[in-house]
Design an enzyme around this catalytic site. Structure first.
Site, PDB file in Angstrom:
ATOM      1  N   THR B 184     -30.170 -29.266   1.337  1.00 51.54           N
ATOM      2  CA  THR B 184     -29.226 -30.502   1.884  1.00 51.54           C
ATOM      3  C   THR B 184     -29.560 -30.765   3.285  1.00 51.54           C
ATOM      4  OG1 THR B 184     -27.568 -28.937   2.494  1.00 51.54           O
ATOM      5  CG2 THR B 184     -27.477 -29.859   0.266  1.00 51.54           C
ATOM      6  N   GLU B 329     -25.416 -29.683  -4.051  1.00 56.20           N
ATOM      7  CA  GLU B 329     -24.472 -28.525  -4.522  1.00 56.20           C
ATOM      8  C   GLU B 329     -24.099 -28.371  -5.907  1.00 56.20           C
ATOM      9  OE1 GLU B 329     -24.399 -29.998  -1.500  1.00 56.20           O
ATOM     10  OE2 GLU B 329     -24.113 -28.462  -0.062  1.00 56.20           O
ATOM     11  N   LYS B 438      -5.991 -37.591  10.874  1.00 58.85           N
ATOM     12  CA  LYS B 438      -4.923 -36.833  10.510  1.00 58.85           C
ATOM     13  C   LYS B 438      -3.991 -37.299  11.702  1.00 58.85           C
ATOM     14  CE  LYS B 438      -7.336 -33.979   8.021  1.00 58.85           C
ATOM     15  NZ  LYS B 438      -8.192 -32.545   7.995  1.00 58.85           N
ATOM     16  N   TRP B 443      -2.652 -38.232   6.217  1.00 59.82           N
ATOM     17  CA  TRP B 443      -4.272 -38.598   6.363  1.00 59.82           C
ATOM     18  C   TRP B 443      -4.179 -40.201   6.337  1.00 59.82           C
ATOM     19  CZ3 TRP B 443      -7.457 -34.577   3.405  1.00 59.82           C
ATOM     20  CH2 TRP B 443      -7.247 -33.323   3.594  1.00 59.82           C
TER      21      TRP B 443
END
Lengths: 540, 540
Positions: B184, B329, B438, B443
């Site tokens: 990755t 992944e 945040k 959020w």
């Protein structure tokens, strides 16, 4: 060098977790044994299965313990499976249609600790209770209001379940641990116990869900008419929640009217059962003039699907037939007859010819056909041999039986069927291995000959068996039941075969009888016929 | 108590065996790097993969050895994968679009022994050869006639292959052994090596084949435009042969014209790639007036599929869009946006709203969203949190990296994405975890704010970053590139948000710039922006 992917075991309760999380409101509809239609969801079913698992554990059941079920397809039977699977115990479906002494033998052999039964089957338990050696207690799948008096220790399911709550986590088990059991009722000898693992059930459910097999989607509404006690319920108790498909369960009623009613009111898109069930449905439709506007696909297996049945479903009712083959030892699906591009354009009789084949195998099922020495025969659509299979959901041995000898040296299981496979992988059963005739080293299919004999207008029923022959080892003997009021001659019967078979397939003789013996399930009892004609000799 | 099913390991070569046996004549069509269209079949491809496996073994490769590929999607690249898998060696796809020094770093880190490259990438090898520490030899995917002069030791693939024959049996390996590798390219730090196992590849291919995921059938003709070197090739090198679907591989040409040509002449039914590729195709179609009469479905993933793209495919070209999400992944597929019955009847804008979501997960992928402390958040379609995943095809650790800390205590992998999930399991990415703001414990999605800012007619590009705030920890700062010739005011830009967001989401300030920094793949480089505005303070 190891892969670095997560260790995530293939255990059955994960399937229900997936359904409850991703398809929480999807319907599970049952015709209850008490009568009314019952509706639940995957989310609710999981909560009750968790509760049941906790209750089983509190009772003292533990990993590997077996529990017998004598039950129809309902939400409670599903809950029982997952409740047991969730503590690593083993669901053991018993076919209530067997003789009571067979049922007792099977339960004792499996050493089932509990027995979970529908109201319908309480009389069976009454009859065999004194013979059961391992069962401690019986759970009747009903509530207190419907609970009958019993002479054996028993509890109503709903009250027994209510003694626990859903605050429970599935017990972690090895994916190769036993998950379920189902005995095969062989024609000779005692029944044999097939033991499914969590891994085999999960892989099987994944393998049969793909578009060319059962093609199960969340938008499907699936009615498993095939009972859960028949060959692992054709995996539908796993493959439906895996896909998030709705389930419509017929409970105790499988007559034409009852089945049609659910197909119609519940807008079933896919259903599955043996030909006998579909015969009843088709007769009901013809009698009443009703149709199947919602049904898209019907899976037909268990025995060969008659050509006329395929024709009726496809041409009259616009329902696609998926002829399938499998066996208890295969979890059970082996093949489905979906259309590959090579045959997708077939129409009319050519399409029906193709659909008479049992179909092709999914990934995870390997097939081969061999001669008696184990040498592989070609996939040419005509050379037949013993059908052998290999895969992660195929039996390697039976419960409590010696492992030696059941698989061949390459690990293949002999199905006991004789078949051919064509170049595109379409397999067709042509006989049972014990019935096929071996003549001078070549094999003759008794089923093919029987089907051809039926083409003669005076033949009501026909059976072919092999009879010892001094030169050819075995030769075919045709046994015919003439239709009432007819007296066909041998020569005219045999003339039916001419041009339709190789010359050396021609039966050496024809015998007319009034009746042919049958098994309990209506199949020709060839063992009895072979005994009856064991002294027969062909004319010189 | 063990299950009594066969021990049949989940290894990748079994997939090719299945295809060659059951779909022997199915086409594998490639645009070759040399130019002409090349046609082969699964049966032939398997023979050549067996030959290659034997050749690799003779060379001295053994279980666990890594081999890098720098190659387009062609039959030869497929053969290379299966040839390696067949001796237990590991295919390691390297993205040729990376900088040469990254390529060298990755190959050295993986300790690849051989390098298999397309003609296109020979210059890359020339450039990095002196830096490679483990590569012994290079195989160029061509024949002697097209073989270039090289300064490094190299052989043309066809001649190298011809030194062996197909009389070979796959080497048996443990299903948990390494099968493939893909690095990755993180935005920070060195690339990380994901190591797929045979088991993860097989389970992943089975899981994504079902009707609600990629729905792969033998009748499909699939064009993987997504390169095999991008996130395990979206599993298509496994899932296509598993289904017996034909494969159409575009080789080196992915421009609109070349893609359209293959879609049309090869009657492709399903294709898959990132939005950039489809943008090129749609532009080509619009320019030429060509259409897509054969294409039924297009899988779009890698980055969010723009609403206008879905609209164009579905409404103009009658092609169903399957928005998908995954990551290297995850082998890589995590979700596909197919329509469950709850949303099947949506039409128009409501349908497009649904299709903006990345979709729902197959069996074997578990998802959850959590706050920073790991507490799960509800599946209500609006509460977002860190998206975490678990399953048999999800990474547990990276190659040569400390295992500690990568999974949470329940074994979930943090995707680095922020998303919400609705009650039916539809997940939508709302931000990257490192970008989300945040503010006072709540959020704020920067992506949502950026998309809304674009609604103002004078905004050419917008970026939102979190900037430190004495009271709220962080507050949103909106950075805008105005369209040429416009000079919008702060107030009018902010007015765009009114009524469209919760009040506390409102950016505290707007800054106008001439340019916003981008990554090599065209994404906004938020790390650079955060650095640039690290000294920024909001007015009191």
């Amino acid at each position: 060098m190891p892969g670095l992917m997560q260790d995530w075991s293939l255990t059955c309760p994960r399937i229900l977790d997936h359904a409850a999380r991703n398809h929480p409101t999807r319907a599970v509809v049952s015709r209850s044994v008490e009568g009314p239609i019952h509706r639940t969801t995957y989310a609710e079913l999981r909560q009750r299965a968790l509760t049941l698992a906790k209750r089983f554990q509190r009772y003292g059941l533990t990993e590997g313990d077996r529990v017998a079920t004598l039950a129809w397809n309902t939400w409670r039977h599903m809950e029982t499976w997952y409740g047991l699977l969730g503590i690593g115990a083993v669901y053991h479906t018993v076919n209530p249609r067997l003789f009571p002494d067979q049922i007792a033998w099977i339960i004792n052999h499996a050493e089932d600790r509990l027995l979970v039964v529908d109201l319908t089957f309480v009389p069976i338990v009454e009859a065999i209770w004194k013979d059961l050696t391992s069962v401690e207690h019986v759970i009747v799948l009903t509530d207190a209001a419907h609970m009958p008096e019993t002479s054996f220790p028993a509890s109503p399911y709903e009250e027994w379940l209510a003694e626990a709550d859903a605050d429970f986590a599935w017990v972690e088990v090895d994916e190769n641990a036993a998950a379920g059991m189902c005995y095969t009722s062989g024609t000779t000898g005692n029944p044999k116990g097939v033991v499914y693992s969590h891994r085999s059930n999960v892989l099987h459910a994944m393998a049969v869900s793909v578009p060319d097999m059962l093609s199960l989607a969340a938008r499907d509404r699936v009615m498993p008419v095939v009972p859960l006690f028949h060959a692992n319920g054709w995996s539908l108790a796993f493959s439906c929640p895996l896909a998030g498909a709705a389930m419509i369960m017929p409970g105790p009623r499988m007559d034409g009217e009852a089945i049609w009613e659910l197909l119609d009111t519940e807008k079933v898109s896919l259903t599955a059962a043996v030909p006998t069930v579909w015969l009843m449905l088709l007769q009901y439709l013809e009698k009443t003039g009703r149709t199947l506007p919602h049904l898209e696909r019907v899976v037909i297996g268990g025995s060969a699907c008659p050509r006329a049945m395929t024709k009726a479903f496809e041409e009259v009712y616009d329902v696609r037939v998926m002829h399938a083959w499998g066996m208890t030892e295969m979890s059970p699906l082996g093949t489905v007859c979906s259309l590959k591009p090579e045959v997708a354009d077939l129409a009319g009789e050519a399409r029906l010819d193709l659909q008479e084949k049992q179909g092709h195998a999914p990934f995870t099922v390997e097939m081969k056909v061999t001669d008696d020495d184990g040498t592989e025969r070609p996939w040419d659509g005509k050379t037949f041999g013993r059908l052998k299979v290999r895969g992660p959901a195929v039996t390697r041995s039976y419960f409590k039986e010696d492992k030696a000898g059941i698989l061949d040296e390459d690990g293949f299981f002999d199905t006991g069927d004789v078949s051919h496979i064509d170049a595109h992988g379409y397999m067709q059963i042509t006989d049972r291995a014990k019935d096929v005739i071996k003549s001078g080293g070549e094999w003759i299919s008794t089923i093919d000959l029987e089907n051809l004999a039926l083409l003669h207008p005076d033949v009501a029923e026909a059976a072919v068996i092999g009879v010892a022959h001094p030169k050819w080892d075995e030769r075919p003997l045709l046994i015919v039941v003439p239709k009432d009021g007819t007296e066909p001659g041998k020569e005219e019967i045999l003339a039916t075969f001419e041009g339709r078979i190789a010359k050396w397939w021609m039966p050496n003789d024809v015998i007319f009888v009034e009746e042919i013996p049958h098994t309990a399930t209506g199949k020709i009892k060839k063992t009895a016929l072979r005994e009856q004609f064991s002294d027969f000799t062909f004319e010189a």
